[in-house]
Design an enzyme around this catalytic site. Structure first.
Site, PDB file in Angstrom:
ATOM      1  N   ASP A 505     -57.185 -89.985 -92.741  1.00  0.00           N
ATOM      2  CA  ASP A 505     -56.636 -90.291 -94.061  1.00  0.00           C
ATOM      3  C   ASP A 505     -57.495 -91.311 -94.781  1.00  0.00           C
ATOM      4  O   ASP A 505     -58.191 -92.107 -94.161  1.00  0.00           O
ATOM      5  CB  ASP A 505     -55.221 -90.872 -93.910  1.00  0.00           C
ATOM      6  CG  ASP A 505     -54.219 -89.798 -93.527  1.00  0.00           C
ATOM      7  OD1 ASP A 505     -54.538 -88.615 -93.743  1.00  0.00           O
ATOM      8  OD2 ASP A 505     -53.142 -90.147 -93.012  1.00  0.00           O
ATOM      9  N   ASP A 507     -56.813 -94.024 -95.997  1.00  0.00           N
ATOM     10  CA  ASP A 507     -56.108 -95.307 -96.094  1.00  0.00           C
ATOM     11  C   ASP A 507     -56.586 -96.235 -94.979  1.00  0.00           C
ATOM     12  O   ASP A 507     -57.516 -95.903 -94.240  1.00  0.00           O
ATOM     13  CB  ASP A 507     -54.589 -95.096 -96.039  1.00  0.00           C
ATOM     14  CG  ASP A 507     -54.166 -94.431 -94.730  1.00  0.00           C
ATOM     15  OD1 ASP A 507     -55.023 -94.287 -93.821  1.00  0.00           O
ATOM     16  OD2 ASP A 507     -52.993 -94.055 -94.604  1.00  0.00           O
TER      17      ASP A 507
END
Ligand code: 0RA
Length: 642
Positions: A505, A507
């Site tokens: 991801d 993030d």
């Protein structure tokens, strides 16, 4: 003959000599295929020009005749490299009838053959010669101070614009080369201060007592490197964030049969080994005979000492090479007159005599150190004994695993394999999380794309001992899926997928997992990175919808650009993607996995020194340096060789 007045080129001899033809042919070859001589015409190649000229000064320093080198980048893109050496000889070179200076500056590889040079590098990317830099410069000037005079010669695209001319007096000696890289050959003339500074720092470490000043007048930056301790300072620098086993690096240096051998080593409490080796200032990233000699001496001397001092009991087995290198930071620096480099990248030293030379110098020096420093000696041996015990525990753990049949070739249950059997056409996605793994399995092209979902965080392998690491299920699944084994038993020819793609991801968690995976690969499968098999997938950050069209956006910058372009039309709807799991399988395929449209980053190890530092930083707690790593070391590549 050296002239007093500078003639115009027309006034020069009109007879066309064999040497003229040789010069023009050489220049043309270099200008037609610059990549063959300096690797590339991007920033790397550009930096190469500076390094090439600086290397000639370093050569003069290695001969003991130069103490200062000054590099300056000027506002207009010219670069000046000045040294206080003996000055390039300007007298007439017998064979060619031209001045020595002109010969060095215009004939390919003349530098190496030309008399007086003691440590000329004859391999690697460096050492191609000043003539190559000259050929690739729209303008170049050499000023030589020698025998009380100042001599000068200028060139354009490598062609002399007149003879070597005495233009004044000089009270000292030295050489100043100023050049303007040819803008029609290089992508741009954008020198990077930090990259070059890093090179000069390293060169200053490798040449004890040499002062290298580096000034960038475009942005008013300046740095001076000078290390009285040479590579001992280098070892200290590499270990600066580590817990040390002994406070001062061990330093050994001796000239033996015209080979200058210098070694610095210092143990820290980590599990990894960091050995950096150099031959004539070339970073031999693939080691060679100097490293072999060093390893042999280290293992032998430490075992002898451990036996003699009874730290190793009679029925204990010897410390292995791995045991004595755990937590070791070492720099091996040899200088020799005719270095031979081998391998595709010419980064492995192959002179056979160097093995025994290094072995003898290190053997003697290290032995003496241990005798004279019993406290440090005991701590070092104890560190090696701990390593040996851990290795024994790991071996038992591995045996257990093998007996349980986990490390055999049975593929992990979670692996969704591809149908393609040819590794060169297969790729493996390491996907964060089961849900994203699910989407990837549905979205992929199962003919050549395999998926291995990884659950949760992979443990921090730098800090984990070997047995724990191998006991970790996700790590074992990766090892088995790749088929190569790890560490000493790593075998690249058994790699089951030529593209191993980390897909996480966009993030913080995703970046952490990516970092941990990179660390694992760096520590235990470095060749995978070196050979370009490791990649990072680039999922989009946003989907922007406007005017019935949709756009995938991969960076903040791209988003800004797009919104600016769309501003004229309808209003845009922006959707941020946090996780891979938020995309449908079709979207995941379209944006991230489809070879015809995806973007991937190739993970590369720029050089071992940097990588060691960076992976250490990555495992630290600061977030900023982590980011900097990913940006500096991941090269963007579209449609990789498919
Ligand atoms: C050949 C012979 C000698 C010095 C050099 C080359 C020399 C080359 C470069 C390149 C940059 N700086 C340099 N400084 C020196 C020795 C000449 C003598 O014996 O005096």
């Amino acid at each position: 003959m050296v002239q007093q007045d500078s003639p115009s080129p027309q006034q020069q001899e009109n007879s066309y000599t064999a040497q003229d033809i040789q010069v023009l042919d050489g220049l043309e070859a270099v200008r037609r295929r610059p990549g063959m001589y300096i690797g590339s015409t991007d920033q790397r190649g550009l930096h190469h020009l500076v390094c090439e000229i600086a290397y000639n000064c370093i050569d003069e320093a290695m001969a003991g005749c130069c103490t200062q080198v000054q590099v300056t980048i000027r506002q207009d893109g010219t670069v000046e490299v000045a040294d206080n050496g003996r000055g390039i000889p300007t007298d007439i070179h017998q064979a060619s009838g031209t001045s020595a200076l002109e010969t060095v500056m215009t004939i390919l590889h003349a530098g190496a053959k030309f008399g007086g040079r003691s440590y000329m590098v004859s391999g690697g990317l460096h050492g191609v010669g000043a003539a190559v830099v000259n050929a690739l410069s729209s303008w170049l000037r050499v000023d030589v101070k020698r025998e009380g005079r100042l001599y000068r010669q200028e060139y354009q695209k490598g062609i002399p614009q007149g003879k070597v001319t005495a233009i004044g007096k000089a009270s000292d000696t030295g050489t100043v080369t100023t050049f303007l890289a040819d803008a029609s050959i290089f992508d741009n003339l954008d020198y990077d201060f930090n990259t070059l500074a890093q090179t000069f720092r390293e060169l200053a470490y490798l040449n004890k007592g040499l002062e290298i000043s580096f000034k960038d007048e475009r942005q008013d930056q300046e740095m001076t490197f000078y290390f009285e301790g040479g590579i001992a300072s280098f070892a200290r620098h590499l270990n600066r964030d580590r817990t040390l086993i002994h406070p001062r690096p061990i330093y050994v240096s001796k000239m033996i049969n015209s080979t200058d051998v210098e070694v610095a080593l210092q143990y820290n409490d980590a599990f990894t080994e960091s050995i950096f080796s150099f031959a004539n200032c070339v970073n031999t990233v693939n080691g060679g005979t100097h490293v072999t000699g060093f390893r042999a001496a280290l293992t032998r001397v430490l075992n002898d000492y451990a036996r003699k001092s009874k730290l190793l009991k009679d029925d204990d087995s010897n410390l292995s090479g791995d045991d004595v290198r755990e937590g070791l930071t070492a720099i091996i620096n040899v200088k020799l007159t005719e270095p031979q480099f081998e391998g595709q990248t010419k980064t492995k030293l192959s002179n056979a005599e160097v093995k025994s030379q290094v072995e003898s110098v290190v053997g003697e020096g290290l032995n003496l150190y241990l005798e004279e420093h019993p406290n440090e000696a005991r701590k070092i041996i104890e560190k090696c004994l701990t390593a040996a015990r851990a290795r024994e525990a790991a071996r038992r753990a591995r045996e257990l695993i093998i007996r349980k049949g986990v490390l055999d070739t049975t593929l992990p249950g979670k692996l969704a394999d591809c149908s393609e059997k040819d590794p060169s056409r297969s790729e493996l996605y390491l996907v964060e999380g089961d849900s994203a793994g699910g989407s990837a399995k549905q979205g992929r092209d199962r003919r050549f794309q395999a998926i291995l979902p990884l659950r949760g965080k992979i443990l921090n392998v730098e800090k984990a001992p070997m047995d724990k690491m191998l006991g970790h299920e996700e790590i074992r699944a990766i090892i088995t899926a790749l088929g190569t084994g790890i560490d000493d038993s790593f075998d690249l020819s058994r790699l089951r997928y030529h593209r191993v793609i980390i897909m996480t991801d966009a993030d913080v968690d995703g970046s952490h997992i990516r970092t941990l995976l990179l660390t694992f690969f760096f520590r235990h499968m470095a060749a995978l990175i070196n050979q370009g098999h490791l990649l990072i997938a680039q999922p989009p950050l946003y989907r922007v919808r406007s005017n019935k069209r949709q756009y995938w956006v991969y960076s903040e910058k791209e988003k800004e650009g797009l919104l600016k372009r769309l501003a004229e039309g309808k209003k845009a709807e922006i959707q941020r993607y946090k996780g891979l799991g938020e995309m449908t399988p079709v979207q995941l395929w379209e944006t991230t996995m489809n070879p015809t449209s995806r973007t991937m980053l190739q993970v590369g190890i720029e050089d071992a020194v940097k990588a060691n530092r960076i992976f250490h930083t990555l495992m630290g707690h600061e977030v900023a340096p982590r980011k900097a790593f990913i940006q500096a070391h991941a090269r963007s590549v579209r449609n990789l060789d498919i």
